[in-house]
Design a protein around this motif. Structure first.
Motif, short mmCIF file in Angstrom:
data_model
loop_
_atom_site.label_atom_id
_atom_site.label_comp_id
_atom_site.label_asym_id
_atom_site.label_seq_id
_atom_site.Cartn_x
_atom_site.Cartn_y
_atom_site.Cartn_z
N GLU A 151 0.84 -1.20 0.00
CA GLU A 151 0.00 0.00 0.00
C GLU A 151 0.87 1.25 0.00
O GLU A 151 0.58 2.23 -0.69
CB GLU A 151 -0.89 -0.02 1.25
N ASN A 202 -8.09 -0.86 7.74
CA ASN A 202 -8.37 -0.08 6.54
C ASN A 202 -7.08 0.54 6.01
O ASN A 202 -6.17 0.83 6.75
CB ASN A 202 -9.37 1.04 6.86
N SER A 249 -9.18 1.48 -4.09
CA SER A 249 -9.89 1.66 -2.83
C SER A 249 -11.13 0.78 -2.71
O SER A 249 -11.36 0.16 -1.65
CB SER A 249 -10.28 3.14 -2.65
N LYS A 268 -3.85 4.84 -5.25
CA LYS A 268 -4.63 4.24 -4.16
C LYS A 268 -6.13 4.34 -4.43
O LYS A 268 -6.90 3.46 -4.08
CB LYS A 268 -4.28 4.91 -2.83
N GLU A 269 -6.52 5.45 -5.06
CA GLU A 269 -7.93 5.65 -5.38
C GLU A 269 -8.45 4.56 -6.31
O GLU A 269 -9.59 4.13 -6.22
CB GLU A 269 -8.13 7.03 -6.00
N ARG A 289 -10.25 -2.86 -2.04
CA ARG A 289 -9.84 -3.12 -0.67
C ARG A 289 -11.05 -3.18 0.27
O ARG A 289 -11.10 -3.98 1.20
CB ARG A 289 -8.85 -2.06 -0.19
N LYS A 290 -12.03 -2.33 0.03
CA LYS A 290 -13.25 -2.36 0.84
C LYS A 290 -13.95 -3.71 0.71
O LYS A 290 -14.44 -4.27 1.69
CB LYS A 290 -14.18 -1.23 0.41
#
Length: 219
Positions: A187, A219, A199, A195-196, A202-203
């Motif tokens: 990360e 998170n 995202s 990262k966007e 990852r959620k």
């Protein structure tokens, strides 16, 4: 051996551990009954009699009643001239995910920052915190991230990206039931704009890890 031959060979070899698997499951059930905290996870290492391949079998029970039908995760090790390969076996889907030596080289460098431990210890450490993954098909933006870290020719294609508890993995599918994990990035290695892109993935991973294993992934 071709990837298909390796896939069939691993499943065939694992089937020879049927009696050992029954013993391990009964032993795990006893551990669950004695446990005071859950979820409970325990791993067993087993060598096959003929091929002498090493398989690691991990049982997980989210709560006490889970001893009757614990989740089971399996990975095996096998040697090739270029080094040690690991392969996870998804028993219900009859699916194999192969991790070549390069993957663990990157994991050692980028995630563990450990240049002393043996290759087998590095592999064991990776799977000790491996709670599956959430994946997405590659688009041009994600593929560009892969090439920015691997510095390989654009002819080197990847077909999917997935998030695990260790980081973001890039891989390629070979048919419907064989997958190759090519590399991993952390990360911290990603720019904010990158990262966007990951995202939502990852959620999804955090949600699935909680529902299936009772594991709270940060998170």
């Amino acid at each position: 051996m071709t990837l298909t031959e390796i896939h069939h060979e691993l499943f065939k070899d694992f089937c020879t551990l049927k009696n050992k698997l029954i013993y391990c499951k009964k032993d795990f059930q006893r551990k669950v009954l004695k446990a005071s905290h859950y979820p409970l996870t325990y791993s067993y290492e087993c060598y096959t009699k003929v091929k002498k391949n090493l398989f690691n079998i991990r049982f997980t029970a989210i709560k006490r009643s889970g001893r009757k039908n614990p989740s089971v995760a399996v990975y095996g090790l096998y040697n090739r001239p270029e080094g040690i390969y690991a392969a996870t076996l998804s028993l219900e889907e009859h699916r194999t995910t192969i991790y070549p030596p390069h993957f663990f080289k990157r994991y050692r460098e980028r995630i563990e920052n450990d240049f002393v431990s043996s290759n087998k210890d590095i592999i064991k450490r990776y799977f000790a915190t491996d709670w599956g993954y959430a994946f997405s098909i590659i688009n041009k933006e994600i593929e560009a991230v892969y090439h920015s870290f691997e510095n390989k020719s654009t002819d080197d294609k990847v077909g999917f990206v997935c998030v695990t508890s260790a980081g973001y993995c890039f891989g390629e599918a070979h048919g419907d039931n064989i997958f190759i994990m090519k590399t991993i990035v952390s990360e911290d290695m990603l720019f904010d704009s990158q990262k966007e892109v990951f995202s939502n993935l990852r959620k999804d991973f955090i949600k699935v890890s909680k529902e299936l294993y009772g594991i709270n992934i940060p998170n």
